[in-house]
Motif scaffolding. Sequence first.
Motif, PDB file in Angstrom:
ATOM      1  N   PRO A   1       0.797  -1.239   0.000  1.00 59.76           N
ATOM      2  CA  PRO A   1       0.000   0.000   0.000  1.00 59.76           C
ATOM      3  C   PRO A   1       0.826   1.284   0.000  1.00 59.76           C
ATOM      4  O   PRO A   1       0.341   2.326  -0.434  1.00 59.76           O
ATOM      5  N   ASP A   2       2.081   1.227   0.507  1.00 55.80           N
ATOM      6  CA  ASP A   2       2.893   2.446   0.608  1.00 55.80           C
ATOM      7  C   ASP A   2       3.874   2.615  -0.543  1.00 55.80           C
ATOM      8  O   ASP A   2       4.647   3.583  -0.561  1.00 55.80           O
ATOM      9  N   GLU A   3       3.870   1.690  -1.490  1.00 54.62           N
ATOM     10  CA  GLU A   3       4.832   1.756  -2.599  1.00 54.62           C
ATOM     11  C   GLU A   3       4.648   3.023  -3.431  1.00 54.62           C
ATOM     12  O   GLU A   3       5.621   3.709  -3.765  1.00 54.62           O
ATOM     13  N   ALA A   4       3.415   3.343  -3.754  1.00 52.10           N
ATOM     14  CA  ALA A   4       3.145   4.506  -4.614  1.00 52.10           C
ATOM     15  C   ALA A   4       3.623   5.803  -3.966  1.00 52.10           C
ATOM     16  O   ALA A   4       4.108   6.715  -4.657  1.00 52.10           O
ATOM     17  N   ARG A   5       3.516   5.881  -2.635  1.00 53.43           N
ATOM     18  CA  ARG A   5       3.959   7.100  -1.953  1.00 53.43           C
ATOM     19  C   ARG A   5       5.478   7.254  -2.038  1.00 53.43           C
ATOM     20  O   ARG A   5       5.991   8.355  -2.242  1.00 53.43           O
ATOM     21  N   TYR A   6       6.188   6.138  -1.898  1.00 54.45           N
ATOM     22  CA  TYR A   6       7.649   6.198  -2.033  1.00 54.45           C
ATOM     23  C   TYR A   6       8.063   6.594  -3.454  1.00 54.45           C
ATOM     24  O   TYR A   6       9.022   7.342  -3.643  1.00 54.45           O
ATOM     25  N   VAL A   7       7.337   6.099  -4.447  1.00 53.21           N
ATOM     26  CA  VAL A   7       7.648   6.456  -5.840  1.00 53.21           C
ATOM     27  C   VAL A   7       7.462   7.957  -6.049  1.00 53.21           C
ATOM     28  O   VAL A   7       8.294   8.618  -6.687  1.00 53.21           O
TER      29      VAL A   7
END
Length: 740
Positions: free
Chosen positions: A145-151
């Motif tokens: 769920p947090d991958e997009a925020r890191y990108v």
Amino acid sequence: MPQSAATSISGIQKMVLYETRARYFLVGTNQAQTKHRVLKIDRTEPKDLVLIDDKHVYSQQEVRELLGRLDLGNRTKIGQKGSSGLSRAVSAFGIVGFVHFLEGYYIVLITKRRKMADIGGHSIYKIEDTSMIYIPNDSVRVSHPDEARYVRIFQNVDLSSNFYFSYSYDLSHSLQYNLTLLQRPYELWTSPTLPAEGEVQTQSKNDGFDIFEDEGLPTQVVYGLQNEPYYKYVWNGKLLERVKDIVHHDWLMYIIHGFCGQSKLLIYGRPVHITLIARRSSKFAGTRFLKRGANCEGDVANEVETEQIVNDAAVMSFTAGSYSSYVQVRGSVPLYWSQDISTMMPKPPIRLDQADPYAHVAALHFDQMLQRFGSPIIILNLVKKREKRRHERILSEELYPAVINLNQFLPPENCIDYIAWDMARYTKSKLCNVLDRLSMIAENVVKRTGFYINRSDFYCHTVRPDDRWGDLGGHITASGRVQTGVLRTNCVDCLDRTNTAQFMVGKCALAYQLFALGMIDKPRLQFDTDCVRLFEELYEDHGDTLSLQYGGSQLVHRVKTYRKIAPWTQHSKDIMQTLSRYYSNAFSDADRQDAINLFLQVYQPSESKPHLWELPTDFYLHHKNTMALPQDRRSYTLWWTAGILSYLPVPYDEVPCEDNMKKVKVKRVNRFEESIDIYTEFFRPYELTSFDDTFCIAMTNSAREFMPKTVGVDPSPFTVRKPEETGKSVLGREISLPRL
């Protein structure tokens, strides 16, 4: 001795990424498209990065056949023409690196570039656009769920904003470092036994990027040398760390962050290129109020190495041409200090975070400088001395005793020089001319450090000698001069005051460089000449760029401000820049800092630790040594690295000595091998080109823009112009009058 020297060019300058369901195939080729390499990237691994570097060098026909077989073998139904098994994903010019967060790896490719400068036939490019591609196939992707925020955070570092690279010139080192190979004893570069094709041999650390031809052998042997970059100024070092020992070095390309600009000076039709390269340090990097002082390893905030290169553009070759360079440094005060930004105010209070009675952090910082630049290290401290409220002078009161403490252990001839001058106070005074005072400091500094030039004195220097030329410092060699030592300038932010001071020192150095190249008869340049106006524009572009990167706005105070000739419209513009800087520092700096920490891999996401946005502070990311007990405590008295003092004033990094040996890749290639032929690389006789493409670079400005167009005016760029000869625009920039 070697008969000639040329560069070793990176073999891969263009690449195409092809994809199948199971793999990516990155096909790289040289500029002439005669040699191809293939990198296979596995897409079935959800988390790990699996690379296979095909060691074979393909011809154009072989690579077409390979792609055809891959296309045929990956079709859903063999023999079916409608479906393709191999599709073209993207064309690129280089690999920025590989990165992963909480899912699989991404590959970051340069998809658009622009040529910004040319040094000795070596092109320097600016990244214009990039593409970030997720490697694992969707069928094996384990979403988080947090991958997009890191990108999104990672992509906040705008790679199209002032990141530079070159295929054949090492931008992380100075011109002096890169060219001193030509002046080293040949014995250090030859081996009693000849290496086989592509064999790795032990050679000197200071390998440069040149080749030698051994005339004594029946068949000429050419050695191409691969240089190890200076990782402090490399911004994608961590992104390539995972693959650098797996893939062929032709795939590796290191980028720098900062500024690169080139201008052309015409001296009665004779072209001279003035190039300005600023390398921003990737250590302890960040934004204005969030990164102050130094970390526990001696790396300071906002450290930038600025190099001005002057060369006679009529001759392109490094060996036959005349090249000169001068290097200076800016950086935060090397102490443990910060500013409290919890309350919204324009000037947060300065506080010293940690007592450092033995100047440990300053010792680490100046040890780095002695190793890279030699001696003398000259500090120009421009912070305020007299204030109604004790603010900036806290730093001076702490720095001066630290320098005194370190100097007592150094030999007198190698001591650190400390110059403190309250530039802001002198600016307000009507009796003092700030630039005259800076000019005196600059003359003293340049005379002590000298500058680099790859030519011995010309006959014209004997015919028309100058008193100031005789006592010029630096190290004189058989083939020219070498700069020893460096000027380190700082104010509180290292932005406005620092840029003006660096411009004045650069202007003084430019006069000596042009004199050394035989272009002028006295090592002195005056304001209001075409040459100095061109140089001032270059430095203001440089200052604006660095100020935007660190402070969030362009320069507030410029050279014209300190000359007190800025037009009235400039004051309202300065107010807007101040407000812009304040807004940026208050609202966007935290996000930019997170992006820098993630891009430089100072923080690496993991399931087992808090997310980047959950950390109350990034202090421990940049001060890693504080988390571990030191095994070997550094001496407080012998605070420098062993071996440095014996070679001073020459920098330890550049001396040709047995202590300074390191393994580098050495390749034996044909004499006419295209990977070392700079003529073929630059002029490209194997393809149809136009004069515009070959000879024109998008230079920031040229002397033609500043020269008067009226008849009967001296066309020399060293003639002082009256205001009516150049004209003034509304915003105060010089514009040329129309041609009569």
